[in-house]
Write a protein that holds these residues in place. Structure first.
Motif, short mmCIF file in Angstrom:
data_model
loop_
_atom_site.label_atom_id
_atom_site.label_comp_id
_atom_site.label_asym_id
_atom_site.label_seq_id
_atom_site.Cartn_x
_atom_site.Cartn_y
_atom_site.Cartn_z
N ILE A 1 3.50 -1.10 3.91
CA ILE A 1 2.70 -2.31 4.40
C ILE A 1 2.27 -3.10 3.03
N GLU A 2 2.64 -4.34 3.25
CA GLU A 2 2.06 -5.35 2.35
C GLU A 2 0.71 -5.30 2.32
N LYS A 3 0.12 -5.60 1.28
CA LYS A 3 -1.51 -5.40 1.04
C LYS A 3 -2.30 -6.35 2.07
N ASN A 4 -1.66 -7.60 2.40
CA ASN A 4 -2.36 -8.79 2.87
C ASN A 4 -2.07 -8.67 4.47
N LYS A 5 -1.44 -7.78 5.05
CA LYS A 5 -0.86 -7.69 6.30
C LYS A 5 -1.64 -6.53 7.14
N THR A 6 -1.74 -6.81 8.51
CA THR A 6 -2.06 -5.77 9.43
C THR A 6 -0.80 -4.84 9.76
N ILE A 7 -0.81 -3.87 10.36
CA ILE A 7 0.13 -2.86 10.94
C ILE A 7 0.88 -3.86 11.77
N ILE B 1 1.64 8.33 5.16
CA ILE B 1 1.71 8.75 6.67
C ILE B 1 2.57 7.59 6.96
N SER C 1 1.06 12.17 10.50
CA SER C 1 0.39 12.32 9.22
C SER C 1 0.50 13.73 8.62
N ILE D 1 -4.15 13.73 9.94
CA ILE D 1 -5.41 13.03 10.64
C ILE D 1 -6.19 13.91 11.46
N ILE E 1 0.74 -1.20 -0.04
CA ILE E 1 -0.09 -0.08 -0.13
C ILE E 1 0.87 1.42 0.02
N PRO E 2 1.14 2.20 -0.94
CA PRO E 2 2.05 3.04 -1.16
C PRO E 2 1.75 4.16 -0.29
N ASN E 3 1.00 4.47 0.49
CA ASN E 3 0.71 5.54 1.45
C ASN E 3 0.84 5.45 2.65
N ILE E 4 0.93 4.10 3.07
CA ILE E 4 1.03 3.84 4.61
C ILE E 4 2.34 2.88 4.84
N ARG F 1 2.89 12.03 -0.88
CA ARG F 1 2.78 11.87 0.61
C ARG F 1 2.63 10.46 1.19
N ILE G 1 2.97 4.97 10.61
CA ILE G 1 2.32 4.41 11.90
C ILE G 1 3.55 4.18 12.78
N PRO H 1 -6.52 -6.75 7.05
CA PRO H 1 -7.06 -6.87 5.59
C PRO H 1 -8.52 -7.22 5.44
N ARG I 1 -8.38 -2.37 -0.33
CA ARG I 1 -8.25 -2.30 1.22
C ARG I 1 -7.87 -1.07 1.57
N SER J 1 -6.47 -2.09 10.77
CA SER J 1 -5.71 -2.52 9.69
C SER J 1 -5.95 -3.76 9.21
#
Lengths: 247, 247
Positions: free
Chosen positions: A47-53, A110, A79, B53, A10-13, A108, A112, B81, B108, B79
């Motif tokens: 963050i990879e698309k299938n992962k939580t933070i 953000i 942010s 945010i 996910i490019p923004n997180i 841009r 975590i 998925p 997502r 987060s």
DNA sequence: AAACCATTGCGTCTTTGTGACACAATGATA
DNA sequence: TATCATTGTGTCACAAAGACGCAATGGTTT
């Protein structure tokens, strides 16, 4: 470490991990140096698309520090749209490295913030081809960090100091067996102030998260202190419920 | 409310605001009903590219609740998925509404949870063309929420209950002048348990965040209670430093 | 080997905070 | 005028926390 292509993230997180270590009575933070610069950064990544933070953070710890099952705590989100305005400094580097598409860094994103506490000596640093150096830096001597990483570290420390008043601390920071003065030193380091030795011992024992062992530390000057270990069950319980319920 | 086009937002990051209100001794949360469904949602939205945010949250409060300068607290990031897997239920609706491109909802996205506490009576609900109903729902009667909004609400409540033990509460929740029993009722509602009237008063006064006024509430049955107001300066101080420093 | 001494472990004293509860004052209501 | 639910203040017992005394320990020094 496997490469991550832009299709998978996910490019923004992003997540950034503030990894605190405790050594020689100093609280230190783990930083990476990007090859060919004098800039230092927190271990982190998109963050990879299938992962939580949390999973993303755990992956980073495993890759960079070689440790698993470390307690990671989310503490804030960064942010400010201006936070990546210094990116040009590293854009050239990113281009060379080819890990991510430069466009990802130009837009841009953000971040975590997660923090971890761990025993400095257990760490086996795994450098990758994006960084050729890493170091533990005393918390008050952090400089030359990229982006807002200095602010992220400061916020993590502030959160840690607040949380220490209602949460048990030390499980990953101290060796399995440790002495009460060592525990006290850890608290003093985190809080940045001296505590009364005798009152500390009394209060810590009252928390009921330690098992006093029938051994003493050997080969030390002066009176040998008793060894303690964490009472796993009570420690976990205290993590859930906290110490000061107050109402 | 101005429309937001997809060009102006970051597609993967949303904020959701858990707005707590206090009324008739019940803690309530503000929910919106999307037109033509029986589904309820927290006020929220995607983040515009040039906003933090906190700014995004403040915008939502202003648009939906008509209030400014409300204390908003970030409490967690959601987060998983899988969290948007129920999206199909609302995809059709989104399409009709045309506020966002449906593709945004199909991919997502993570959500950052903010909570606010405010005086239920000050709110002038502003409905927009995406929602035709809103309501305050008692905290234990929330149902038919979209996505993971129920979980977000539960986490917000848990955080609030934890924070109430080391942070002053009430500034936006109570009217400017209020009585000690009202304050106590607020605490009891948030904590979900009864407190001793006399001990509460003593402890609350010890916090030193209230000014006792020389007036009493008039026209009430039985003995008239004194009125209090918040001591702005001390309240802010307490917000920064917390109550229980413990070490 | 004996004296030394920094550090540890345990205890005391005092102050402050907390839970439980008694009692008088208040002021609308019966 | 009496009633009575509710409020304001105070007391008592006990627990928690800060300050500090003192003896025990065990390597170090002479």
């Amino acid at each position: 470490m496997t490469d991550i292509t832009n299709q998978d993230i996910i490019p923004n997180i992003s997540v950034d991990c503030v990894i605190f270590g405790f050594h020689e009575n100093e609280l230190k933070v783990f930083l990476l140096n990007y090859t060919g610069t004098n800039l230092w950064a927190l271990p982190g990544g998109f963050i990879e698309k299938n992962k939580t933070i949390e999973e993303a953070g755990a992956d980073i710890l495993k890759e960079r520090i070689g440790l698993e099952n470390i307690f990671l705590k989310q503490f804030d989100v960064f942010s400010n749209p201006e936070r990546s305005k210094h990116a040009p400094e590293i854009l050239e580097l990113i281009k060379k490295i080819g890990r991510y598409d430069v466009s990802v860094f130009q837009s841009r994103f953000i971040s975590i913030g997660l923090y971890a506490l761990l025993d400095h000596t257990k760490v086996t640093t795994t450098l990758d081809r994006y960084s050729d150096k890493s170091k533990w830096v005393a918390i008050d001597k952090v400089k030359n960090t990229i982006l807002d990483h200095k602010e992220i570290i400061n916020t993590a420390l502030k959160t840690l100091r607040l949380q220490i008043s209602y949460t048990p601390i030390g499980y990953n920071l101290l060796p399995q067996k440790f002495t009460m003065p060592e525990m006290q030193s850890l608290y003093e380091t985190i809080l940045g102030k001296k505590l009364d030795r005798r009152n500390f011992q009394r209060k810590m024992n009252a928390y009921n998260i330690l098992n006093k062992l029938d051994e003493k530390r050997e080969g030390v000057a002066h009176k040998a202190p008793f060894l303690y270990e964490f009472n796993q069950e009570n420690y976990k319980e205290a993590l859930k419920n906290g110490f000061n319920n107050s109402w």
